[in-house]
Write an enzyme that holds these catalytic residues in place. Sequence first.
Site, PDB file in Angstrom:
ATOM      1  N   THR A  14     -40.752  -0.443  73.971  1.00  0.00           N
ATOM      2  CA  THR A  14     -39.344  -0.025  73.998  1.00  0.00           C
ATOM      3  C   THR A  14     -39.168   1.178  74.926  1.00  0.00           C
ATOM      4  O   THR A  14     -38.291   1.191  75.788  1.00  0.00           O
ATOM      5  CB  THR A  14     -38.900   0.347  72.569  1.00  0.00           C
ATOM      6  OG1 THR A  14     -39.193  -0.747  71.710  1.00  0.00           O
ATOM      7  CG2 THR A  14     -37.421   0.664  72.515  1.00  0.00           C
ATOM      8  N   THR A  15     -40.036   2.163  74.744  1.00  0.00           N
ATOM      9  CA  THR A  15     -39.976   3.376  75.565  1.00  0.00           C
ATOM     10  C   THR A  15     -40.228   3.037  77.036  1.00  0.00           C
ATOM     11  O   THR A  15     -39.689   3.689  77.930  1.00  0.00           O
ATOM     12  CB  THR A  15     -41.030   4.382  75.053  1.00  0.00           C
ATOM     13  OG1 THR A  15     -40.836   4.539  73.647  1.00  0.00           O
ATOM     14  CG2 THR A  15     -40.907   5.715  75.737  1.00  0.00           C
ATOM     15  N   TYR A  63     -45.331  -6.627  67.230  1.00  0.00           N
ATOM     16  CA  TYR A  63     -44.511  -5.422  67.358  1.00  0.00           C
ATOM     17  C   TYR A  63     -43.296  -5.662  66.473  1.00  0.00           C
ATOM     18  O   TYR A  63     -42.379  -6.379  66.863  1.00  0.00           O
ATOM     19  CB  TYR A  63     -44.134  -5.201  68.824  1.00  0.00           C
ATOM     20  CG  TYR A  63     -43.226  -3.998  69.076  1.00  0.00           C
ATOM     21  CD1 TYR A  63     -42.865  -3.111  68.060  1.00  0.00           C
ATOM     22  CD2 TYR A  63     -42.740  -3.741  70.348  1.00  0.00           C
ATOM     23  CE1 TYR A  63     -42.046  -2.015  68.300  1.00  0.00           C
ATOM     24  CE2 TYR A  63     -41.909  -2.641  70.597  1.00  0.00           C
ATOM     25  CZ  TYR A  63     -41.573  -1.794  69.563  1.00  0.00           C
ATOM     26  OH  TYR A  63     -40.751  -0.708  69.804  1.00  0.00           O
ATOM     27  N   TYR A  80     -40.003  -4.546  64.863  1.00  0.00           N
ATOM     28  CA  TYR A  80     -38.973  -3.523  65.051  1.00  0.00           C
ATOM     29  C   TYR A  80     -37.638  -4.113  64.578  1.00  0.00           C
ATOM     30  O   TYR A  80     -36.780  -4.467  65.379  1.00  0.00           O
ATOM     31  CB  TYR A  80     -38.928  -3.114  66.532  1.00  0.00           C
ATOM     32  CG  TYR A  80     -38.146  -1.858  66.839  1.00  0.00           C
ATOM     33  CD1 TYR A  80     -37.480  -1.121  65.858  1.00  0.00           C
ATOM     34  CD2 TYR A  80     -38.082  -1.387  68.154  1.00  0.00           C
ATOM     35  CE1 TYR A  80     -36.777   0.029  66.160  1.00  0.00           C
ATOM     36  CE2 TYR A  80     -37.376  -0.225  68.470  1.00  0.00           C
ATOM     37  CZ  TYR A  80     -36.735   0.469  67.465  1.00  0.00           C
ATOM     38  OH  TYR A  80     -36.029   1.617  67.786  1.00  0.00           O
ATOM     39  N   LYS A 133     -47.680  -3.084  65.128  1.00  0.00           N
ATOM     40  CA  LYS A 133     -47.006  -1.805  65.314  1.00  0.00           C
ATOM     41  C   LYS A 133     -45.684  -1.962  64.600  1.00  0.00           C
ATOM     42  O   LYS A 133     -44.826  -2.733  65.026  1.00  0.00           O
ATOM     43  CB  LYS A 133     -46.793  -1.533  66.794  1.00  0.00           C
ATOM     44  CG  LYS A 133     -45.835  -0.375  67.021  1.00  0.00           C
ATOM     45  CD  LYS A 133     -45.748   0.037  68.458  1.00  0.00           C
ATOM     46  CE  LYS A 133     -44.962  -0.944  69.289  1.00  0.00           C
ATOM     47  NZ  LYS A 133     -44.169  -0.293  70.345  1.00  0.00           N
ATOM     48  N   ASP A 134     -45.543  -1.254  63.497  1.00  0.00           N
ATOM     49  CA  ASP A 134     -44.355  -1.406  62.652  1.00  0.00           C
ATOM     50  C   ASP A 134     -43.430  -0.219  62.902  1.00  0.00           C
ATOM     51  O   ASP A 134     -43.688   0.886  62.426  1.00  0.00           O
ATOM     52  CB  ASP A 134     -44.814  -1.441  61.180  1.00  0.00           C
ATOM     53  CG  ASP A 134     -43.684  -1.753  60.213  1.00  0.00           C
ATOM     54  OD1 ASP A 134     -42.755  -2.487  60.593  1.00  0.00           O
ATOM     55  OD2 ASP A 134     -43.753  -1.268  59.060  1.00  0.00           O
ATOM     56  N   THR A 135     -42.391  -0.438  63.684  1.00  0.00           N
ATOM     57  CA  THR A 135     -41.446   0.654  63.940  1.00  0.00           C
ATOM     58  C   THR A 135     -40.408   0.619  62.839  1.00  0.00           C
ATOM     59  O   THR A 135     -39.500  -0.209  62.840  1.00  0.00           O
ATOM     60  CB  THR A 135     -40.821   0.549  65.348  1.00  0.00           C
ATOM     61  OG1 THR A 135     -41.875   0.742  66.293  1.00  0.00           O
ATOM     62  CG2 THR A 135     -39.780   1.631  65.573  1.00  0.00           C
TER      63      THR A 135
HETATM   64  C1  FW2 Z   1     -42.281   1.774  71.783  1.00  0.00           C
HETATM   65  C2  FW2 Z   1     -42.685   2.362  70.490  1.00  0.00           C
HETATM   66  C3  FW2 Z   1     -42.021   3.529  69.953  1.00  0.00           C
HETATM   67  C4  FW2 Z   1     -40.743   3.044  69.449  1.00  0.00           C
HETATM   68  C5  FW2 Z   1     -39.908   4.108  68.876  1.00  0.00           C
HETATM   69  C6  FW2 Z   1     -38.528   3.561  68.757  1.00  0.00           C
HETATM   70  O1  FW2 Z   1     -42.688   0.649  72.083  1.00  0.00           O
HETATM   71  O2  FW2 Z   1     -41.573   2.432  72.528  1.00  0.00           O
HETATM   72  O3  FW2 Z   1     -40.921   2.017  68.540  1.00  0.00           O
HETATM   73  O4  FW2 Z   1     -39.936   5.242  69.662  1.00  0.00           O
HETATM   74  O5  FW2 Z   1     -37.596   4.565  68.706  1.00  0.00           O
HETATM   75  O6  FW2 Z   1     -43.548   1.861  69.837  1.00  0.00           O
END
Ligand code: FW2
Length: 289
Positions: A42-43, A129, A131, A155-157
């Site tokens: 995402t970043t 991932y 999210y 990766k659990d956001t």
């Molecule tokens: C990504 C992350 C971090 C995000 C988090 C969302 O892929 O950027 O999930 O900063 O605000 O894992």
Amino acid sequence: MEIVVPILTPFNPDGSVNKEALRTHASNLLQKGVDLIFVNGTTGLGPALSKEEKKENLKALADFADRIIFQVGELNIDNVMELVKFSSDYGIKAIASYSPYYFPRLPEKWLISYFKRLVEISPHPVYLYNYPLATGYDISPKLLSKFNLELAGVKDTNQDLAHSLEYKSAFPKMNVYNGSDTLAFYSLLTLDGTVASMANCLPTLFVEMKNSIVRGDLKRGMVYQRLISSVVDIARKYGQLSALYVLTETTQGYSLGGPRGPIFPLEEEERNQLKREIELFLKSLGVLN
Ligand code: FW2
């Protein structure tokens, strides 16, 4: 216990990816002690990158391949499959994908079929991932269990740490990271690590936080978490995704250009204000990275 950075994708003024800046940034982060780089997250503006740009990002970081998790998610399934196949030339740690998104009310079994296909064709371990806030779908541990799908990692956001912990209970061998900056300390302490966007601009603080945990100095670790959470609060006022470019330039001393629309760069006045604000904050604490 791993610190994973969802790396920013640096753009040139003409909108192309600045590969040199990407390499410089990855090399600096790894040198400073972060463990892994999450590419096209995402970043990294993954959902706004083309298939070719996603490939280019991996190619640019080939020297660090064993430290890379390569995010391949898209709504065009042919592109996804192509990206997975492309990754076979690189000795990466894992591929990852967010779930299909945008389309409402997708049946659970279709969501699961998507990840099953990834597992079938991927030469690397497959990470989920998750999210839900962004994709509209929670690929929860219960859902994975219901369909008997065991993935290598997640990766659990999620602001709910208990939700992340449930993956570990359901699948003890799964590598589990929470993806919230404000839960990084707890994620390092209780899971396999954290995926933290703020580690782009504060790598040393994250490494110090991890070292405090390793030493058993949890009080100090929590101080680092409070500091990191305060920087998150500052960044959010400006639009976190764009603010991260300015914050990284300020703390790390090199430019990553800016983001690309629809994630628009901060205006000059906002940039200056943010720089002043962060410099004051970090100097008052005696840290600048
Ligand atoms: C990504 C992350 C971090 C995000 C988090 C969302 O892929 O950027 O999930 O900063 O605000 O894992």
